[in-house]
Scaffold this motif. Sequence first.
Motif, PDB file in Angstrom:
ATOM      1  N   LYS B 299      -3.233   2.451  -3.840  1.00 11.99           N
ATOM      2  CA  LYS B 299      -3.437   3.812  -3.322  1.00 11.99           C
ATOM      3  C   LYS B 299      -4.864   3.961  -2.806  1.00 11.99           C
ATOM      4  CE  LYS B 299      -3.891   8.419  -3.157  1.00 11.99           C
ATOM      5  NZ  LYS B 299      -5.317   8.377  -2.815  1.00 11.99           N
ATOM      6  N   GLY B 303      -4.737   4.442   0.998  1.00 12.73           N
ATOM      7  CA  GLY B 303      -4.776   5.878   1.224  1.00 12.73           C
ATOM      8  C   GLY B 303      -3.434   6.567   1.096  1.00 12.73           C
ATOM      9  N   VAL B 304      -2.374   5.819   0.797  1.00  7.04           N
ATOM     10  CA  VAL B 304      -1.082   6.475   0.574  1.00  7.04           C
ATOM     11  C   VAL B 304      -0.556   6.084  -0.806  1.00  7.04           C
ATOM     12  CG1 VAL B 304      -0.520   6.454   3.029  1.00  7.04           C
ATOM     13  CG2 VAL B 304       0.324   4.634   1.572  1.00  7.04           C
ATOM     14  N   TYR B 305       0.257   6.973  -1.370  1.00  5.75           N
ATOM     15  CA  TYR B 305       0.813   6.688  -2.685  1.00  5.75           C
ATOM     16  C   TYR B 305       1.792   5.541  -2.600  1.00  5.75           C
ATOM     17  CZ  TYR B 305      -1.274  10.860  -4.611  1.00  5.75           C
ATOM     18  OH  TYR B 305      -2.172  11.791  -5.047  1.00  5.75           O
ATOM     19  N   SER B 306       1.702   4.639  -3.557  1.00  2.00           N
ATOM     20  CA  SER B 306       2.597   3.501  -3.579  1.00  2.00           C
ATOM     21  C   SER B 306       3.761   3.782  -4.526  1.00  2.00           C
ATOM     22  CB  SER B 306       1.834   2.265  -4.022  1.00  2.00           C
ATOM     23  OG  SER B 306       2.586   1.124  -3.723  1.00  2.00           O
ATOM     24  N   GLY B 307       4.715   2.873  -4.554  1.00  2.00           N
ATOM     25  CA  GLY B 307       5.861   3.073  -5.430  1.00  2.00           C
ATOM     26  C   GLY B 307       6.150   1.832  -6.224  1.00  2.00           C
ATOM     27  N   PRO B 308       6.915   1.975  -7.328  1.00  2.00           N
ATOM     28  CA  PRO B 308       7.206   0.819  -8.178  1.00  2.00           C
ATOM     29  C   PRO B 308       8.045  -0.252  -7.488  1.00  2.00           C
ATOM     30  CG  PRO B 308       8.374   2.784  -8.931  1.00  2.00           C
ATOM     31  CD  PRO B 308       7.469   3.216  -7.847  1.00  2.00           C
TER      32      PRO B 308
END
Lengths: 290, 314
Positions: B299, B303-308
């Motif tokens: 992140k 700059g962007v939210y990551s995911g599992p």
Amino acid sequence: MSERSERSERLAVRKTYKLFIGGAFPRSESGRSYVVNDGKGTFLANASQASRKDVRDAVVAARKAFGGWAGRTPYNRGQILYRIAEMLEGRRAQFVEELRAAGLAKAAANAEVDAAIDRWVWYAGWADKLGAVGGSANPVAGPFFNFSTPEPTGVVGIVAPDSPLLGLVSVVAPAIVSGNTCVVIASEPSPLPSITFAEVLATSDLPGGVVNVLTGRRDELAPWLAAHMDVNAIDLAGVARDRVRTLEEAAAENLKRVLRPGVTDWSAEPGTGRMTAFLETKTVWHPVGV
Amino acid sequence: METLASATELRAFLHGLPGVDQVGAEERAARLATRSIKTSAKAQAIDLAITMVDLTTLEGADTPGKVRALCAKGMRPDPGDPDVPQVAAICVYPDMVPTAVEALQGSGIGVASVATAFPSGRAPMEAKLADTRAAVEAGATEIDMVIDRGAFLAGDYLKVYEEIVATKEACAGAANDGHGAHLKVIFETGELVTYDNVRRASWLAMRAGADFIKTSTGKVSPAATLPVTLVMLEAVRDFRDQTGRMVGVKPAGGIRTTKDAIKYLVLVNETAGPDWLTPEWFRLGASSLLNDLLMQRRKLATGVYSGPDYFTLD
């Protein structure tokens, strides 16, 4: 006269409008709020002004709820959606009042609440029919049964349109009826009915996290939702035309399904497009005779 | 410290320790947890936390394949980013040590093995020592032993003390170029009930020669908490002031998010001091924490939210 002035006047207990994340009603993590006025510019209430971290928390809640909600039988999802319609009906007067405060005339407010409940029931009926309409048994040249079934896409981000109730239910219902979970950014100028709607959801057996409602600045929140790598689809219904492109570009990073804004008249016949936009197709080959 | 402890001397010493101010400890831990660590400081904290992770798998269902996968992850936590540092150690059951040693050869990552009838510690002394020796001979560089909570709670401090001493001797086997394995002593603070007991257990273990003191097995709830770790950090700080010997601390169990990890780092810095802010003296026992650290790291980078979905499941 004198008797009346001796009695202290009762203070109204006013509602604090908060966010709806994971089945709970938290304030914004940022502690911010913004003023919501009625159609004439008179103060109505303070709404929570969500931050990007509330977006993050809402996506986590939606992801957590996804497996359970998608795993329910379509029939059960239909029952729960119908239950939501029952609860909406029970709060009819409150919604009419909130829509009038948002600027609608009495007759228009009544009509919008009616239309919203009817729309929701219409979508509830689709829960156990989508499989038949969206799936198929495919003829193949080989000893196989081959069939395709629609599956929910996952977590859907929704930027709700400004039609405060009818528009909201018209974008939320088609997303969740097939088993998706969603994070909704409510209408910015009239967010209050969406929080009251969240209260309906919270009392209708809908598992926490299936629908999460954020109020605040669209321009601040939508980019975070569109770029979030754990969101599988995004509905840009409430996004201004000139902002669509940048959001679509952000959404392309993880190949989100994108539904562009198009509808302007929410009272029109919706069709199945919004439901099928958030479906994936699973095709299974099964050997004959095994 | 070097003199052999007698039961009465030990009891008098442990009960002579000042009591822990429960409200004060909890308040202090809660206040430190509100520190805001952002941007570049956060990036540093995340990388530091990754280097402190004892990546753990302690399941009955562990297979050699799973252990190898975990070792690969420990060496290269994010395959897409070579800048991500390695973890400190891989923590497994004794029978998985050979698999881990082979998988980690030449990487510099330690192999930690739980021993002494983990997690309950309810086994004859010979079995516990055999357990330990087997792990050391198989190449474990760190041994995580559990204390006998039953004896501790019954007031038989000498028994606990002697067990630690004996296990320490078993660790000093011929393996590891004669250096012997590091000994971490697990208290299972969730079963010790009071902070006073945690403080006593800390001093008891340090006097018996522990290289590290560790909160929990991860099998009992509550596992590691901030106030418990605070009490233990105070103990290692005071112990160094008195004896000059430094002892490490390892909270384990229940640390799942980057936010939690950073709270622990703040606690270490403010309680024991920056000397402890290295993988040599502070470890985080965790499994799911690493993925969250990697997500937060990405992140910050993108700059962007990551995911599992973008990190390995383990």
